[in-house]
Design a protein around this motif. Structure first.
Motif, PDB file in Angstrom:
ATOM      1  N   CYS A  18       0.791  -1.109   0.058  1.00 57.16           N
ATOM      2  CA  CYS A  18       0.026   0.179  -0.029  1.00 57.16           C
ATOM      3  C   CYS A  18       0.883   1.288  -0.158  1.00 57.16           C
ATOM      4  CB  CYS A  18      -1.005   0.178   1.349  1.00 57.16           C
ATOM      5  SG  CYS A  18      -2.078  -1.252   1.147  1.00 57.16           S
ATOM      6  N   GLU A  19       0.123   2.324  -0.498  1.00 53.72           N
ATOM      7  CA  GLU A  19       0.880   3.474  -0.398  1.00 53.72           C
ATOM      8  C   GLU A  19       0.910   4.255   0.708  1.00 53.72           C
ATOM      9  OE1 GLU A  19      -1.124   6.224  -3.150  1.00 53.72           O
ATOM     10  OE2 GLU A  19      -1.467   4.583  -4.863  1.00 53.72           O
ATOM     11  N   LYS A  20       2.067   5.183   1.340  1.00 55.72           N
ATOM     12  CA  LYS A  20       1.934   5.880   2.449  1.00 55.72           C
ATOM     13  C   LYS A  20       0.900   6.942   2.529  1.00 55.72           C
ATOM     14  CE  LYS A  20       6.495   5.489   4.567  1.00 55.72           C
ATOM     15  NZ  LYS A  20       7.599   6.256   4.888  1.00 55.72           N
ATOM     16  N   VAL A  21       0.210   7.194   3.563  1.00 50.31           N
ATOM     17  CA  VAL A  21      -0.665   8.241   3.707  1.00 50.31           C
ATOM     18  C   VAL A  21       0.030   9.694   3.859  1.00 50.31           C
ATOM     19  CG1 VAL A  21      -2.622   9.071   5.333  1.00 50.31           C
ATOM     20  CG2 VAL A  21      -2.467   6.738   4.911  1.00 50.31           C
ATOM     21  N   ALA A  42     -18.675  -7.080  11.182  1.00 45.45           N
ATOM     22  CA  ALA A  42     -18.099  -8.392  10.786  1.00 45.45           C
ATOM     23  C   ALA A  42     -17.500  -9.497  11.731  1.00 45.45           C
ATOM     24  CB  ALA A  42     -17.098  -8.091   9.797  1.00 45.45           C
ATOM     25  N   ASP A  43     -17.562  -8.806  13.122  1.00 50.32           N
ATOM     26  CA  ASP A  43     -16.932  -9.728  14.214  1.00 50.32           C
ATOM     27  C   ASP A  43     -15.488 -10.015  14.208  1.00 50.32           C
ATOM     28  OD1 ASP A  43     -17.376 -10.666  16.738  1.00 50.32           O
ATOM     29  OD2 ASP A  43     -17.578 -12.628  16.178  1.00 50.32           O
ATOM     30  N   GLY A  44     -14.706  -8.725  13.668  1.00 49.54           N
ATOM     31  CA  GLY A  44     -13.338  -8.997  13.517  1.00 49.54           C
ATOM     32  C   GLY A  44     -12.491  -8.150  14.651  1.00 49.54           C
ATOM     33  N   VAL A  45     -11.253  -8.694  14.653  1.00 47.11           N
ATOM     34  CA  VAL A  45     -10.296  -7.758  15.658  1.00 47.11           C
ATOM     35  C   VAL A  45      -9.446  -6.884  14.942  1.00 47.11           C
ATOM     36  CG1 VAL A  45     -10.657  -9.434  17.442  1.00 47.11           C
ATOM     37  CG2 VAL A  45      -8.804  -9.549  15.743  1.00 47.11           C
ATOM     38  N   GLY A  46      -9.404  -7.099  13.723  1.00 50.48           N
ATOM     39  CA  GLY A  46      -8.480  -5.999  12.841  1.00 50.48           C
ATOM     40  C   GLY A  46      -8.782  -5.674  11.397  1.00 50.48           C
ATOM     41  N   LEU A  47      -8.892  -4.741  10.649  1.00 57.51           N
ATOM     42  CA  LEU A  47      -8.925  -4.420   9.382  1.00 57.51           C
ATOM     43  C   LEU A  47      -7.918  -3.495   8.722  1.00 57.51           C
ATOM     44  CD1 LEU A  47     -11.439  -5.374   7.379  1.00 57.51           C
ATOM     45  CD2 LEU A  47     -12.342  -3.067   7.963  1.00 57.51           C
ATOM     46  N   ALA A  48      -7.495  -4.047   7.669  1.00 59.92           N
ATOM     47  CA  ALA A  48      -6.644  -3.154   6.856  1.00 59.92           C
ATOM     48  C   ALA A  48      -7.413  -2.441   5.744  1.00 59.92           C
ATOM     49  CB  ALA A  48      -5.344  -3.930   6.560  1.00 59.92           C
ATOM     50  N   ALA A  49      -6.824  -1.309   5.424  1.00 57.59           N
ATOM     51  CA  ALA A  49      -7.624  -0.613   4.073  1.00 57.59           C
ATOM     52  C   ALA A  49      -7.514  -1.317   2.906  1.00 57.59           C
ATOM     53  CB  ALA A  49      -6.704   0.780   4.008  1.00 57.59           C
ATOM     54  N   PRO A  50      -6.702  -2.211   2.531  1.00 56.73           N
ATOM     55  CA  PRO A  50      -6.989  -2.923   1.328  1.00 56.73           C
ATOM     56  C   PRO A  50      -8.213  -3.974   1.332  1.00 56.73           C
ATOM     57  CG  PRO A  50      -4.785  -3.548   2.574  1.00 56.73           C
ATOM     58  CD  PRO A  50      -5.240  -2.346   3.006  1.00 56.73           C
ATOM     59  N   GLN A  51      -8.480  -4.191   2.758  1.00 57.79           N
ATOM     60  CA  GLN A  51      -9.789  -4.907   2.695  1.00 57.79           C
ATOM     61  C   GLN A  51     -10.731  -4.554   2.389  1.00 57.79           C
ATOM     62  OE1 GLN A  51      -7.905  -6.580   6.771  1.00 57.79           O
ATOM     63  NE2 GLN A  51      -9.246  -8.277   5.909  1.00 57.79           N
ATOM     64  N   VAL A  52     -10.669  -3.099   2.403  1.00 55.31           N
ATOM     65  CA  VAL A  52     -11.957  -2.425   1.911  1.00 55.31           C
ATOM     66  C   VAL A  52     -11.925  -1.954   0.535  1.00 55.31           C
ATOM     67  CG1 VAL A  52     -13.236  -2.152   4.202  1.00 55.31           C
ATOM     68  CG2 VAL A  52     -11.568  -0.468   3.342  1.00 55.31           C
ATOM     69  N   GLY A  53     -10.837  -2.328  -0.345  1.00 61.21           N
ATOM     70  CA  GLY A  53     -10.474  -1.759  -1.460  1.00 61.21           C
ATOM     71  C   GLY A  53      -9.576  -0.487  -1.557  1.00 61.21           C
ATOM     72  N   ILE A  54      -9.243  -0.159  -0.551  1.00 57.83           N
ATOM     73  CA  ILE A  54      -8.224   1.077  -0.508  1.00 57.83           C
ATOM     74  C   ILE A  54      -6.715   0.803  -0.413  1.00 57.83           C
ATOM     75  CG2 ILE A  54      -7.933   3.356   0.744  1.00 57.83           C
ATOM     76  CD1 ILE A  54     -11.133   3.283   1.243  1.00 57.83           C
ATOM     77  N   SER A  55      -5.966   1.133  -1.071  1.00 55.95           N
ATOM     78  CA  SER A  55      -4.611   0.732  -1.058  1.00 55.95           C
ATOM     79  C   SER A  55      -3.707   1.784  -0.334  1.00 55.95           C
ATOM     80  CB  SER A  55      -4.044   0.530  -2.471  1.00 55.95           C
ATOM     81  OG  SER A  55      -2.616   0.038  -2.260  1.00 55.95           O
ATOM     82  N   LYS A  56      -4.057   2.093   0.944  1.00 53.40           N
ATOM     83  CA  LYS A  56      -3.345   3.207   1.803  1.00 53.40           C
ATOM     84  C   LYS A  56      -2.873   2.423   3.017  1.00 53.40           C
ATOM     85  CE  LYS A  56      -4.218   7.088  -0.384  1.00 53.40           C
ATOM     86  NZ  LYS A  56      -3.161   7.829  -0.795  1.00 53.40           N
ATOM     87  N   ARG A  57      -1.887   2.862   3.402  1.00 52.74           N
ATOM     88  CA  ARG A  57      -1.266   2.215   4.876  1.00 52.74           C
ATOM     89  C   ARG A  57      -2.047   2.673   6.134  1.00 52.74           C
ATOM     90  NH1 ARG A  57       3.065  -0.887   4.105  1.00 52.74           N
ATOM     91  NH2 ARG A  57       3.742  -0.582   6.527  1.00 52.74           N
ATOM     92  N   VAL A  58      -3.212   2.256   6.157  1.00 47.46           N
ATOM     93  CA  VAL A  58      -3.937   2.376   7.307  1.00 47.46           C
ATOM     94  C   VAL A  58      -4.768   0.995   7.992  1.00 47.46           C
ATOM     95  CG1 VAL A  58      -6.465   3.720   7.881  1.00 47.46           C
ATOM     96  CG2 VAL A  58      -4.878   4.663   6.255  1.00 47.46           C
ATOM     97  N   ALA A  59      -4.731   0.979   9.076  1.00 45.35           N
ATOM     98  CA  ALA A  59      -5.492  -0.343   9.664  1.00 45.35           C
ATOM     99  C   ALA A  59      -6.135   0.136  11.118  1.00 45.35           C
ATOM    100  CB  ALA A  59      -4.370  -1.411   9.838  1.00 45.35           C
TER     101      ALA A  59
END
Length: 160
Positions: A18-21, A42-59
């Protein structure tokens, strides 16, 4: 806040670094809020931006401990030690669980939503969750680290 669609494997965005913010703005704050809501629904404990289609270094990570919601922008692991092996799953791979070896302790440098740098130290499950999400930002999926997959009869224990 809006629930975002979770990208399922296979999808190119999941396997690319992913690209830096660079802009710490209202758009980033909205993304963080929407990602956290999506992760909880979604009953998760973590989610990263690429998992929602966004290629940014965000989680976002929230394992339900005293740290609460942890927002990570441009995170980098600066120290790790020890070893742990345990179950992992991923919202982009529903129903799939495997045993993964990771560091037992990590020190992570990141930025908050306002662009202020911070460092977090974690061990055990929180360390595992942080490493899993930072891997996503580097285009690395947990399936590339699985030592063995769990069989259906083992899943009840893992999901329990």
């Amino acid at each position: 806040m809006a629930k975002l669609p979770i990208v399922m494997h296979p999808a190119d965005v999941l396997e690319k670094p992913c690209e830096k913010v660079s802009a710490f703005d209202k758009e980033l704050i909205k993304l963080l809020k929407d990602m956290h809501e999506t992760m909880l629904e979604a009953d998760g404990v973590g989610l990263a931006a690429p998992q929602v289609g966004i290629s940014k270094r965000v989680a976002v990570v929230d394992i339900g401990d005293e740290f609460g919601r942890i927002e990570l922008i441009n995170p980098k692991i600066i120290e790790k030690r020890g070893e742990q092996t345990g179950p992992e799953g991923c919202l982009s791979f529903p129903g799939l669980y495997g045993e993964v070896k990771r560091a037992d302790y990590v020190k992570v440098h990141a930025y908050n939503r306002r662009g202020k740098p911070f460092t977090i130290e974690a061990d055990e499950f929180l360390a595992r969750a942080l490493q899993h999400e930072i891997d996503h930002l580097d285009g690395i999926l947990f399936t590339s680290k699985v030592l063995r997959y769990y069989e259906n009869d083992e899943l009840e224990e893992v999901e329990g």
